[in-house]
Design an enzyme around this catalytic site. Structure first.
Site, PDB file in Angstrom:
ATOM      1  N   CYS A   1       0.791  -1.238   0.000  1.00  0.00           N
ATOM      2  CA  CYS A   1       0.000   0.000   0.000  1.00  0.00           C
ATOM      3  C   CYS A   1       0.821   1.284   0.000  1.00  0.00           C
ATOM      4  O   CYS A   1       0.783   2.044  -0.963  1.00  0.00           O
ATOM      5  CB  CYS A   1      -0.932   0.001   1.213  1.00  0.00           C
ATOM      6  SG  CYS A   1      -2.054  -1.397   1.227  1.00  0.00           S
TER       7      CYS A   1
HETATM    8  N1  LIG Z   1      -2.594  -6.371   1.931  1.00  0.00           N
HETATM    9  C1  LIG Z   1      -3.039  -5.342   2.605  1.00  0.00           C
HETATM   10  O1  LIG Z   1      -2.703  -5.173   3.768  1.00  0.00           O
HETATM   11  C2  LIG Z   1      -3.994  -4.335   2.001  1.00  0.00           C
HETATM   12  C3  LIG Z   1      -4.557  -3.377   2.858  1.00  0.00           C
HETATM   13  C4  LIG Z   1      -5.461  -2.460   2.320  1.00  0.00           C
HETATM   14  C5  LIG Z   1      -5.765  -2.498   0.960  1.00  0.00           C
HETATM   15  N2  LIG Z   1      -5.189  -3.437   0.147  1.00  0.00           N
HETATM   16  C6  LIG Z   1      -5.587  -3.439  -1.260  1.00  0.00           C
HETATM   17  O2  LIG Z   1      -6.414  -4.581  -1.488  1.00  0.00           O
HETATM   18  C7  LIG Z   1      -6.200  -5.084  -2.809  1.00  0.00           C
HETATM   19  C8  LIG Z   1      -5.828  -6.562  -2.747  1.00  0.00           C
HETATM   20  O3  LIG Z   1      -4.588  -6.684  -2.054  1.00  0.00           O
HETATM   21  P1  LIG Z   1      -4.065  -8.059  -1.463  1.00  0.00           P
HETATM   22  O4  LIG Z   1      -2.960  -7.693  -0.537  1.00  0.00           O
HETATM   23  O5  LIG Z   1      -5.183  -8.903  -0.954  1.00  0.00           O
HETATM   24  O6  LIG Z   1      -3.490  -8.734  -2.793  1.00  0.00           O
HETATM   25  P2  LIG Z   1      -3.019 -10.275  -2.970  1.00  0.00           P
HETATM   26  O7  LIG Z   1      -2.040 -10.267  -4.075  1.00  0.00           O
HETATM   27  O8  LIG Z   1      -2.658 -10.846  -1.646  1.00  0.00           O
HETATM   28  O9  LIG Z   1      -4.338 -11.034  -3.427  1.00  0.00           O
HETATM   29  C9  LIG Z   1      -4.994 -10.787  -4.611  1.00  0.00           C
HETATM   30  C10 LIG Z   1      -5.576 -12.094  -5.140  1.00  0.00           C
HETATM   31  O10 LIG Z   1      -6.319 -11.796  -6.316  1.00  0.00           O
HETATM   32  C11 LIG Z   1      -6.135 -12.862  -7.225  1.00  0.00           C
HETATM   33  N3  LIG Z   1      -6.500 -12.402  -8.571  1.00  0.00           N
HETATM   34  C12 LIG Z   1      -5.789 -11.605  -9.400  1.00  0.00           C
HETATM   35  N4  LIG Z   1      -6.498 -11.394 -10.528  1.00  0.00           N
HETATM   36  C13 LIG Z   1      -7.657 -12.069 -10.414  1.00  0.00           C
HETATM   37  C14 LIG Z   1      -8.785 -12.248 -11.246  1.00  0.00           C
HETATM   38  N5  LIG Z   1      -8.876 -11.674 -12.443  1.00  0.00           N
HETATM   39  N6  LIG Z   1      -9.793 -13.027 -10.784  1.00  0.00           N
HETATM   40  C15 LIG Z   1      -9.719 -13.625  -9.577  1.00  0.00           C
HETATM   41  N7  LIG Z   1      -8.678 -13.504  -8.734  1.00  0.00           N
HETATM   42  C16 LIG Z   1      -7.662 -12.722  -9.160  1.00  0.00           C
HETATM   43  C17 LIG Z   1      -4.688 -13.253  -7.043  1.00  0.00           C
HETATM   44  O11 LIG Z   1      -4.439 -14.573  -7.498  1.00  0.00           O
HETATM   45  C18 LIG Z   1      -4.529 -13.137  -5.516  1.00  0.00           C
HETATM   46  O12 LIG Z   1      -4.829 -14.346  -4.864  1.00  0.00           O
HETATM   47  C19 LIG Z   1      -5.141  -4.194  -3.429  1.00  0.00           C
HETATM   48  O13 LIG Z   1      -5.775  -3.165  -4.137  1.00  0.00           O
HETATM   49  C20 LIG Z   1      -4.441  -3.597  -2.236  1.00  0.00           C
HETATM   50  O14 LIG Z   1      -3.856  -2.339  -2.523  1.00  0.00           O
HETATM   51  C21 LIG Z   1      -4.320  -4.359   0.653  1.00  0.00           C
END
Ligand SMILES: NC(=O)c1ccc[n+]([C@@H]2O[C@H](COP(=O)([O-])OP(=O)(O)OC[C@H]3O[C@@H](n4cnc5c(N)ncnc54)[C@H](O)[C@@H]3O)[C@@H](O)[C@H]2O)c1
Length: 448
Positions: A286
């Site tokens: 982030c």
């Molecule tokens: N990790 C954090 O602490 C956090 C906190 C706040 C916001 N976010 C935001 O949340 C969002 C997700 O982050 P995350 O950390 O969970 O990411 P991540 O990479 O851990 O997980 C994302 C998942 O989405 C899947 N994916 C990708 N494309 C896809 C598709 N077309 N269809 C289905 N699945 C698909 C991937 O395989 C993966 O398992 C991002 O925008 C991030 O900025 C993350």
């Protein structure tokens, strides 16, 4: 008698309140999986969608791939009907779909929305009347209205349009940012208020009804763009303040003032000050990334986000500052970096988590290797590290009993399971970027 749109909206609200609504969560990562588990705890039948078949298989076998989520939690969710799938056809059976896919930057430091657009394009053919689609992925203001809605409208064969109130027919769309702080257990997830902005007040109200089943409070804002901007403001606020203390740390080291002591003193002010702590650079999905989403969008409005750019410059420079400090500390001992054996403690981007995305450790290791150092690492969360989008380390975590063999031990991530007193007593030289050795008095510690 056919149901009117108002009836359908009320029916969805009732299905949510009675836990009968089917909820699909797209993206079973650090955000989507914990969210799925929260809804499962509330007895919702959840379907997790992911294109990564290894994650789908692992979840369906009752296994977890995130360290802080034990397999037993997945198995408990399965008892409430939780399943995982890669089959977008199942979207048609969902009342609510929540999108939690990655929003990284591309190689030019510009927003890469391909995961969001790919997901939305896959959902669109299965859209149905009255379905609620919520985007949670962090992104620039305008994404929901300018990108998600048009793709959903263009891609559904029934020609459904977004419904902006309870009277019009179609599907509902909202944006609600994720605010999780991995590894921070000081606030229960349920107690983190959930910000919601809908395309119309009915969408906002429906999304709020969904989230009220798992969060104690929802905060409604007037539009998806306001909700998108709220998330960016929160992260930019952190990024800018961390840059400020990172810059002050460099000055304080020259002035022989302990900035950590100063921050603790400033923190006693009961108003107008919030403590931020310096470190070896920003990490995680982030804080290093999200501000650039806004800088990019601002260009469309002929606007330069100077604060964000300056903060980015200071924070990006921190790994280089750490490496300079290592070089200086070694030279004080009559050694050159080239050929020295360096042990980096901690790969994760912050304490006690198993996430190394954008971790400053990766940059520091790379910089040290480029300058000819013989680098090893230890991290209890990563027994091995292979290749990622931006690194190719292919290394194995070294045991801590070998500490005396290294010319320098660099504390990059202050995992709480490390015994810092023992590390300092056995190391020739310790460069501490996190103030992990506070309270330990020894000649071999260099604060960086
Ligand atoms: N990790 C954090 O602490 C956090 C906190 C706040 C916001 N976010 C935001 O949340 C969002 C997700 O982050 P995350 O950390 O969970 O990411 P991540 O990479 O851990 O997980 C994302 C998942 O989405 C899947 N994916 C990708 N494309 C896809 C598709 N077309 N269809 C289905 N699945 C698909 C991937 O395989 C993966 O398992 C991002 O925008 C991030 O900025 C993350």
């Amino acid at each position: 008698m056919a149901l009117t749109s108002v009836d359908k909206t009320n029916e969805l609200r009732q299905r949510i309140e009675t836990r009968k609504a089917r909820i699909g969560i797209v993206g079973m990562g650090y955000v989507g999986l914990p969210l799925a588990l929260l809804f499962s705890e509330e007895r919702f039948r959840i379907t997790g969608f992911d294109i990564d078949s290894r994650k789908v298989d692992s979840l369906n076998q009752g296994g977890s791939y995130i360290v802080r989520i034990p397999g037993t939690e997945i198995q408990m969710a399965q008892q409430s009907g939780f399943t995982a799938t890669a089959d977008y056809g199942q979207i048609a059976q969902m009342d609510v779909v929540i999108i939690c896919v990655p929003t990284p930057l591309n190689e030019y430091h510009e927003p890469d929305l391909s995961y969001v657009t790919g997901t939305v394009r896959s959902i669109a053919p299965h859209l149905h009347e009255g379905q609620l689609i919520i985007l949670e992925s962090t992104t620039f203001p305008g994404t929901t209205e300018e990108i998600v809605v048009p793709l959903l409208e263009a891609g559904n064969p029934a020609g459904l349009r977004v419904a902006r109130d309870a009277v019009t027919s179609g599907f509902f769309v909202a944006f609600s940012p994720e605010r999780e702080d991995p590894g921070n257990d000081s606030v229960a997830r349920r107690d983190i208020p959930k910000v919601v902005g809908g395309c119309g007040s009915t969408a906002a109200d429906l999304a709020s009804t969904v989230y009220k089943t798992i969060f104690n409070r929802t905060v409604l804002v007037s539009s998806p763009a306001a909700a998108e901007m709220t998330k960016l403001l929160e992260n930019i606020y952190r990024c800018v303040n961390i840059a400020l203390v990172n810059e002050l740390k460099q000055l304080c080291l020259r002035m022989n003032i302990d900035l950590f002591e100063v921050i603790e003193a400033a923190k006693t002010k009961p108003f107008g000050f919030q403590a931020f702590y310096p470190g070896p650079g920003l990490g995680g999905h982030c804080i290093p990334i999200d501000p650039f989403y806004l800088s990019w969008k601002a260009r469309e409005f002929d606007f330069r986000t100077r604060f964000i750019e300056l903060a980015g410059e200071v924070n990006l420079g921190m790994p280089y500052f750490v490496v300079e400090n290592i070089i200086e500390a070694l030279s004080q001992q009559g050694k050159a970096l080239r050929g020295s054996k360096i042990l980096v403690l901690g790969l994760a981007y912050k304490r006690d988590i198993d996430d190394l995305r954008e971790s400053p450790s990766l940059t520091i290791i790379e910089l040290l290797q480029k300058r000819g150092a013989d680098v090893a690492y230890n991290d209890p969360f990563f027994p091995t590290v292979g290749q990622g989008r931006k690194y190719a380390l292919n290394m194995t975590s070294m045991p801590l009993d070998q500490i005396p063999e290294y010319d320098c031990v660099v504390i990059v991530t202050d995992h709480s399971q490390y015994d810092y007193r023992s590390i300092v007593s056995r190391a020739k030289l310790v460069v501490d970027t996190r103030n992990a050795t506070r309270g330990i008095v020894a000649d071999n510690i260099v604060r960086s």
